[in-house]
Design an enzyme around this catalytic site. Structure first.
Site, PDB file in Angstrom:
ATOM      1  N   ASP A  60       6.993  29.443   3.362  1.00 56.27           N
ATOM      2  CA  ASP A  60       6.189  30.569   3.866  1.00 56.27           C
ATOM      3  C   ASP A  60       4.815  30.120   4.386  1.00 56.27           C
ATOM      4  OD1 ASP A  60       8.281  32.135   2.736  1.00 56.27           O
ATOM      5  OD2 ASP A  60       7.212  32.257   0.831  1.00 56.27           O
ATOM      6  N   GLU A 115      11.022  41.112   6.797  1.00 57.36           N
ATOM      7  CA  GLU A 115       9.881  40.606   6.031  1.00 57.36           C
ATOM      8  C   GLU A 115       9.132  39.571   6.881  1.00 57.36           C
ATOM      9  OE1 GLU A 115      11.540  38.695   2.534  1.00 57.36           O
ATOM     10  OE2 GLU A 115      12.517  37.151   3.727  1.00 57.36           O
TER      11      GLU A 115
HETATM   12  O1  FUB Z   1       8.956  33.080  -0.790  1.00 58.81           O
HETATM   13  C1  FUB Z   1       9.450  34.297  -1.288  1.00 58.81           C
HETATM   14  C2  FUB Z   1       9.862  35.198  -0.178  1.00 58.81           C
HETATM   15  O2  FUB Z   1      10.904  34.600   0.579  1.00 58.81           O
HETATM   16  C3  FUB Z   1       8.796  35.475   0.840  1.00 58.81           C
HETATM   17  O3  FUB Z   1       7.836  36.392   0.410  1.00 58.81           O
HETATM   18  C4  FUB Z   1       9.638  35.940   1.958  1.00 58.81           C
HETATM   19  O4  FUB Z   1       8.984  36.046   3.181  1.00 58.81           O
HETATM   20  C5  FUB Z   1      10.737  34.920   1.953  1.00 58.81           C
HETATM   21  O5  FUB Z   1      10.374  33.753   2.636  1.00 58.81           O
END
Ligand code: FUB
Length: 371
Positions: free
Chosen positions: A64, A274
């Site tokens: 991320d 997301e």
């Molecule tokens: O790293 C945990 C979660 O997985 C992140 O918040 C999302 O964007 C995905 O990458």
């Protein structure tokens, strides 16, 4: 996140086909888009798989990556993935990260420095578990680290911590940002100095539990809109000049198809899942995000930081691993995409960050990359 149970690789072939059919992405240009010098393509020793870029660091797992240029230097604010033995499940419990490390580099392709622990979950008074994807900002001589973590009631909130150094250590505010929700904060400062936070992620990111305006976990699966209903959008709010609170009520961001209509929840190759990111280029606002269960990084453009944003195309095809999450920066006149895959571990929850150059098209859009 059942989010994490389905391996991405079987999806690759289907999605490559799908992308090949999209007028605004060209698999031919992407395939011929040689990896830039600084981020040379690599092959793994065992399977001979080819990757567009190599992991930026190999001694810890990172994911991320939110990259920024502060005072001419590149800083990367990633998640710090760890092995905890938590079984994979629909809520992403196996992403049980406990701290953040900040990375820096003078230039793309230069030496990467890991600055050690910048913030630990035990030093966040309100936090329960799971430090997920952070972001950072710089204003008034202070660096701000924004981070999603579940509170003691297991609800994701977004916290803020401050430091006089871009690499920390950061000191967390005693409470989460009032009105903040879900995961994946992305903080963008416009050319007029106003700063906005985009946030949200469905499934394990809990965005669907806020549909009524209040957090409701009574039946999480039923709260995602039906396939024919409008998809959930990310949320956003302008930050106060103190950077510690929202200056206005949180709003939903609209993402529209080329036909001007909002995406439906069942349109999972286009709808927001997301990992939002905002950047501005030639006066236009580019909102990019992950489509989650279809593993694409896509982008949409608009004329205001509030949107609406109209879908334009695929930035990157699925990486190895379930999740895909990115950031975009400009450095020395070139544009770069920071992203992650699972090259080092081949495990969904142990990821490694990478960077590659983005190719702008004459209209400001991007050629699709194949990771
Ligand atoms: O790293 C945990 C979660 O997985 C992140 O918040 C999302 O964007 C995905 O990458």
């Amino acid at each position: 996140m059942s989010h994490f149970l389905k391996p991405a690789l079987p999806a690759l072939a289907a999605l490559s086909l799908l992308n090949a059919c999209q007028s605004n992405s060209s698999s031919e240009t992407a395939a011929s888009g040689a990896a830039p010098e600084a981020t040379t393509a690599t092959s793994d020793s065992a399977g001979g798989k080819k990757y567009l870029a190599e992991p930026l660091i190999k001694d810890i797992y990172t994911a991320d990556p939110s990259a920024h240029v502060f005072n001419g230097k590149i800083y990367i604010y990633p998640s710090h993935d760890i092995e905890t033995g938590m079984p994979e499940n629909d809520n992403g419990d196996h992403f049980a990260m406990r701290d953040y490390h900040i990375l820096s580099m003078d230039s793309i392709g230069g030496k990467v420095t890991d600055h050690g622990v910048a913030l630990d979950v035990k030093d966040v008074p309100w936090a329960g578990r799971q430090m997920w994807a952070p972001d950072a900002a710089f204003k008034n001589g202070t660096y701000y680290l924004y981070f999603p973590v579940k509170d003691k009631q297991d609800v994701f909130r977004i916290g803020v911590a401050t430091s006089k150094s871009p690499t920390g250590p950061f000191k967390a505010e005693p409470k989460p940002i009032e009105g903040s929700l879900s995961i994946d904060p992305a903080v963008f400062t416009d050319t007029d100095g106003k700063t906005y936070m985009y946030m949200g992620g469905i499934w394990g990111g809990q965005l669907q539990r806020w549909r009524s305006g209040k957090y409701d976990a009574s039946d999480p699966k039923m709260q995602e809109p039906g396939a024919k209903e409008t998809a959930l959008g990310p949320k956003m709010a302008r930050l106060n000049s103190d950077m510690l609170r929202f200056d206005e009520p949180v709003k939903e961001v609209q993402i529209l198809g080329q036909d001007g209509k909002p995406f439906l929840s069942g349109d999972n190759t286009h709808r927001f899942f997301e990992g939002g990111w905002m950047h501005k280029y030639n006066g236009k606002y580019y909102f990019s995000y992950s489509t989650g269960d279809t593993h694409l990084l896509v982008y949409a453009t608009g004329d205001s930081p509030y949107g609406p944003f109209t879908y334009q195309g695929v930035l990157m095809n699925p990486v190895q691993g379930w999740t895909t999450h990115h950031s975009i920066i400009e450095k020395d006149g070139k544009w770069y995409l920071f992203y992650h895959d699972t090259e080092l571990s081949n495990k969904t929850w142990l990821r490694n960050v990478k960077v590659t150059e983005l190719k702008r098209k004459p209209d400001g859009g991007f050629e699709t990359l194949n990771p």
